[in-house]
Design a protein around this motif. Structure first.
Motif, mmCIF file in Angstrom:
data_model
loop_
_atom_site.group_PDB
_atom_site.id
_atom_site.type_symbol
_atom_site.label_atom_id
_atom_site.label_comp_id
_atom_site.label_asym_id
_atom_site.label_seq_id
_atom_site.Cartn_x
_atom_site.Cartn_y
_atom_site.Cartn_z
ATOM 1 N N GLU A 1 30.822 40.543 30.997
ATOM 2 C CA GLU A 1 31.588 41.747 30.673
ATOM 3 C C GLU A 1 32.728 41.959 31.672
ATOM 4 O OE1 GLU A 1 28.876 44.987 30.660
ATOM 5 O OE2 GLU A 1 27.769 44.299 28.886
ATOM 6 N N TRP A 2 32.583 41.391 32.881
ATOM 7 C CA TRP A 2 33.524 41.675 33.959
ATOM 8 C C TRP A 2 34.684 40.681 34.042
ATOM 9 C CZ3 TRP A 2 32.386 37.235 36.503
ATOM 10 C CH2 TRP A 2 31.063 36.790 36.471
ATOM 11 N N ALA A 3 34.814 39.809 33.069
ATOM 12 C CA ALA A 3 35.946 38.879 33.020
ATOM 13 C C ALA A 3 36.112 38.388 31.589
ATOM 14 C CB ALA A 3 35.739 37.695 33.958
ATOM 15 N N ARG B 1 35.114 45.325 39.617
ATOM 16 C CA ARG B 1 34.620 46.649 40.012
ATOM 17 C C ARG B 1 35.681 47.448 40.770
ATOM 18 N NH1 ARG B 1 28.471 45.034 41.533
ATOM 19 N NH2 ARG B 1 27.612 45.429 39.451
ATOM 20 N N LEU B 2 36.590 46.727 41.399
ATOM 21 C CA LEU B 2 37.687 47.395 42.107
ATOM 22 C C LEU B 2 38.826 47.765 41.152
ATOM 23 C CD1 LEU B 2 37.780 45.231 45.372
ATOM 24 C CD2 LEU B 2 36.957 47.583 45.143
ATOM 25 N N GLY B 3 38.654 47.429 39.860
ATOM 26 C CA GLY B 3 39.633 47.843 38.856
ATOM 27 C C GLY B 3 40.522 46.745 38.324
ATOM 28 N N HIS B 4 40.368 45.518 38.818
ATOM 29 C CA HIS B 4 41.247 44.430 38.395
ATOM 30 C C HIS B 4 40.714 43.743 37.129
ATOM 31 C CE1 HIS B 4 43.166 45.307 42.098
ATOM 32 N NE2 HIS B 4 42.225 44.787 42.864
ATOM 33 N N GLN B 5 41.637 43.222 36.321
ATOM 34 C CA GLN B 5 41.282 42.543 35.073
ATOM 35 C C GLN B 5 41.517 41.040 35.243
ATOM 36 O OE1 GLN B 5 43.851 44.423 32.197
ATOM 37 N NE2 GLN B 5 42.510 46.190 31.959
ATOM 38 N N VAL B 6 40.443 40.274 35.173
ATOM 39 C CA VAL B 6 40.538 38.831 35.410
ATOM 40 C C VAL B 6 40.320 38.065 34.105
ATOM 41 C CG1 VAL B 6 39.623 36.853 36.686
ATOM 42 C CG2 VAL B 6 39.679 39.120 37.772
ATOM 43 N N THR B 7 41.256 37.150 33.821
ATOM 44 C CA THR B 7 41.060 36.178 32.747
ATOM 45 C C THR B 7 40.865 34.818 33.402
ATOM 46 O OG1 THR B 7 42.460 37.433 31.225
ATOM 47 C CG2 THR B 7 42.030 35.124 30.675
ATOM 48 N N PHE B 8 39.711 34.205 33.127
ATOM 49 C CA PHE B 8 39.357 32.926 33.745
ATOM 50 C C PHE B 8 39.539 31.807 32.735
ATOM 51 C CE2 PHE B 8 36.834 29.546 35.525
ATOM 52 C CZ PHE B 8 36.870 29.741 36.898
ATOM 53 N N TYR B 9 40.410 30.858 33.054
ATOM 54 C CA TYR B 9 40.717 29.729 32.179
ATOM 55 C C TYR B 9 39.980 28.492 32.685
ATOM 56 C CZ TYR B 9 44.554 32.754 30.620
ATOM 57 O OH TYR B 9 45.298 33.805 30.125
ATOM 58 N N GLU B 10 39.143 27.921 31.819
ATOM 59 C CA GLU B 10 38.376 26.735 32.220
ATOM 60 C C GLU B 10 38.396 25.680 31.122
ATOM 61 O OE1 GLU B 10 33.818 27.296 31.571
ATOM 62 O OE2 GLU B 10 34.526 29.123 32.570
ATOM 63 N N PRO B 11 38.457 24.400 31.510
ATOM 64 C CA PRO B 11 38.497 23.334 30.504
ATOM 65 C C PRO B 11 37.115 23.004 29.957
ATOM 66 C CG PRO B 11 38.546 22.375 32.700
ATOM 67 C CD PRO B 11 38.542 23.879 32.886
ATOM 68 N N ASP B 12 37.075 22.501 28.751
ATOM 69 C CA ASP B 12 35.827 22.017 28.163
ATOM 70 C C ASP B 12 35.631 20.582 28.654
ATOM 71 O OD1 ASP B 12 33.643 21.374 26.686
ATOM 72 O OD2 ASP B 12 34.531 21.786 24.723
ATOM 73 N N ALA B 13 35.024 20.449 29.845
ATOM 74 C CA ALA B 13 34.912 19.133 30.488
ATOM 75 C C ALA B 13 33.557 18.996 31.184
ATOM 76 C CB ALA B 13 36.036 18.962 31.514
ATOM 77 N N TYR B 14 33.158 17.742 31.408
ATOM 78 C CA TYR B 14 31.937 17.405 32.161
ATOM 79 C C TYR B 14 30.665 18.023 31.575
ATOM 80 C CZ TYR B 14 35.462 15.965 35.532
ATOM 81 O OH TYR B 14 36.553 15.360 36.131
ATOM 82 N N GLU B 15 30.652 18.281 30.279
ATOM 83 C CA GLU B 15 29.486 18.849 29.590
ATOM 84 C C GLU B 15 29.081 20.209 30.158
ATOM 85 O OE1 GLU B 15 26.205 16.187 29.251
ATOM 86 O OE2 GLU B 15 27.420 14.546 28.467
ATOM 87 N N ASN C 1 47.107 50.053 41.056
ATOM 88 C CA ASN C 1 45.812 49.672 41.603
ATOM 89 C C ASN C 1 45.088 48.672 40.712
ATOM 90 O OD1 ASN C 1 45.867 51.265 43.959
ATOM 91 N ND2 ASN C 1 45.413 53.094 42.734
ATOM 92 N N GLN C 2 45.472 48.606 39.433
ATOM 93 C CA GLN C 2 44.811 47.693 38.500
ATOM 94 C C GLN C 2 45.723 46.493 38.261
ATOM 95 O OE1 GLN C 2 43.958 48.898 34.304
ATOM 96 N NE2 GLN C 2 41.842 48.883 35.025
ATOM 97 N N LEU C 3 45.296 45.356 38.736
ATOM 98 C CA LEU C 3 46.102 44.137 38.634
ATOM 99 C C LEU C 3 45.528 43.203 37.578
ATOM 100 C CD1 LEU C 3 46.527 43.537 42.468
ATOM 101 C CD2 LEU C 3 48.316 44.334 40.907
ATOM 102 N N LYS C 4 46.416 42.544 36.837
ATOM 103 C CA LYS C 4 45.997 41.521 35.882
ATOM 104 C C LYS C 4 46.038 40.169 36.580
ATOM 105 C CE LYS C 4 47.468 41.499 31.687
ATOM 106 N NZ LYS C 4 48.395 41.494 30.505
#
Length: 367
Positions: free
Chosen positions: A60-62, A35-49, A3-6
């Motif tokens: 806290e949730w990602a 909140r549904l139990g999933h673990q999210v890692t969000f990858y974002e570039p250092d761009a456009y200021e 139930n817990q997806l990465k």
């Protein structure tokens, strides 16, 4: 099926809405997936200021990973997705999009669900239609599914023609913990306000629906927020207030008698593509006037929960008759509708079911 997806999510930015209209959509969906139990890692570039114009700290949730704006760094964060159950590449990251779109497929692990999440499907589809050499055309059939920010059946049909195995809209919605009624602020007081960045495929519609109405109602006051409008010639009863940070959106929506939604050309043409700001404004109890697009009544009841204009002349007519009492009643009805049917908790449940159904199907096929 666990139930817990990465989830590894490659997008424009989660922490900054600066030149990044999808930020609140990402936040709403990802917070509810957590909140549904999933673990999210969000990858974002250092761009456009964007990092210099953050709206929120790391949530806290990602887990937020900001990588340098170069190919080596992009490759490094792509490698980090190897242990994820789901890999998501969003449209419009802004840098190295072609690389990311191809690499998440090349690096796919046998256990992974790989998704392209299109937050501007009309533009993507138009681009592919106009350019037979667009490299993304060959990649579409390789993704396990295409999720879109909106677009209804027209977007589903168009993506299917490009070979998508599945295309499902996950519409914008309201995060009621972020957007809600607040006290009015003097700096946002006016008869009609519009918030949106200056973009090539929106500007003509802003001229028609906002500037034209202002010119026809010189006794009323208008305010426009967003990036890029500083050198735009406007009627004298329009005040340009610059970039409006997300922490100010509630006051911006609550204070004017009405707020105007103006779709970009491609979104209006495709239909079924309400902007995130429509739900944000409704959550704050704003009286919304929107330009017409097919599918409005799928989300709101015109005349009762939202006011619809087919031209700048119709915006003028609506504003000239709209009382403060009527505006307040329409805003209250819109707020009730979104809380009942259009929150990010609703949308995350839809995504969660899609994810789990995929893994259940995969697991049963491998038995």
């Amino acid at each position: 099926m666990k139930n817990q997806l990465k989830i590894a999510f490659y997008g424009s930015s989660l922490v900054s809405a600066y030149w990044n209209g999808a930020a609140t959509y990402y936040r709403g969906i990802i917070k509810e997936l957590n909140r549904l139990g999933h673990q999210v890692t969000f990858y974002e570039p250092d761009a456009y200021e964007r990092q210099q114009h953050r709206d929120i700290p790391d949530p806290e949730w990602a887990t937020v990973v900001v990588y340098e704006n170069n190919e080596e760094s992009a490759q490094q964060v792509l490698a980090q997705a190897a242990t994820a159950d789901i890999v998501i590449k969003a449209s419009g990251v802004g840098v190295f999009d072609e690389l990311l779109e191809a690499e998440v497929l090349k690096r796919r692990q046998p256990h992974q669900l790989v998704i392209f999440w299109d937050v501007d499907a009309p533009a993507t589809l138009e681009r592919m239609t106009n350019n037979p050499e667009d490299p993304f055309r060959a990649l579409v059939p390789q993704y396990d599914m295409i999720l879109t920010y909106g677009g209804g059946q027209p977007v589903i049909d168009a993506y299917t023609e490009f070979g998508a195995s599945r295309c499902i809209p996950i519409y914008n919605a309201l995060d009621p913990e972020t957007h809600y009624p607040v006290p009015e602020e003097e700096k946002f007081k006016c008869d009609l306000a519009f918030l949106g960045n200056r973009l090539p495929d929106r500007e003509a519609r802003v001229e028609e629906f906002f500037l034209k109405a202002a010119a026809q109602l010189p006794e009323q006051t208008f305010k426009i927020g967003g990036s890029g409008w500083g050198d735009k010639h406007m009627p004298s009863n329009i005040e340009y207030i610059g970039h409006v940070y997300t922490k100010e959106h509630n006051a911006f929506n609550c204070t004017p008698k009405a707020v105007l939604n103006i779709s970009r050309d491609s979104m209006a043409k495709m239909g079924f593509s309400p902007a995130t700001r429509v739900f944000e404004a409704a959550g704050a109890g704003a009286c919304i006037i929107t330009d017409y697009w097919i599918g409005i009544d799928f989300f709101f009841e015109p005349g009762k929960e939202i006011l619809v204009a087919g031209s700048g002349d119709e915006v003028t007519e609506i504003l000239s008759k709209l009382s403060a009492e009527e505006a307040s009643a329409i805003g209250a009805a819109a707020k009730e509708r979104v809380l009942k049917s259009h929150t990010y908790a609703h949308r995350a449940l839809e995504a969660d079911k899609l994810f789990k159904a995929h893994f259940e199907l995969t697991n049963s096929a491998s038995v």
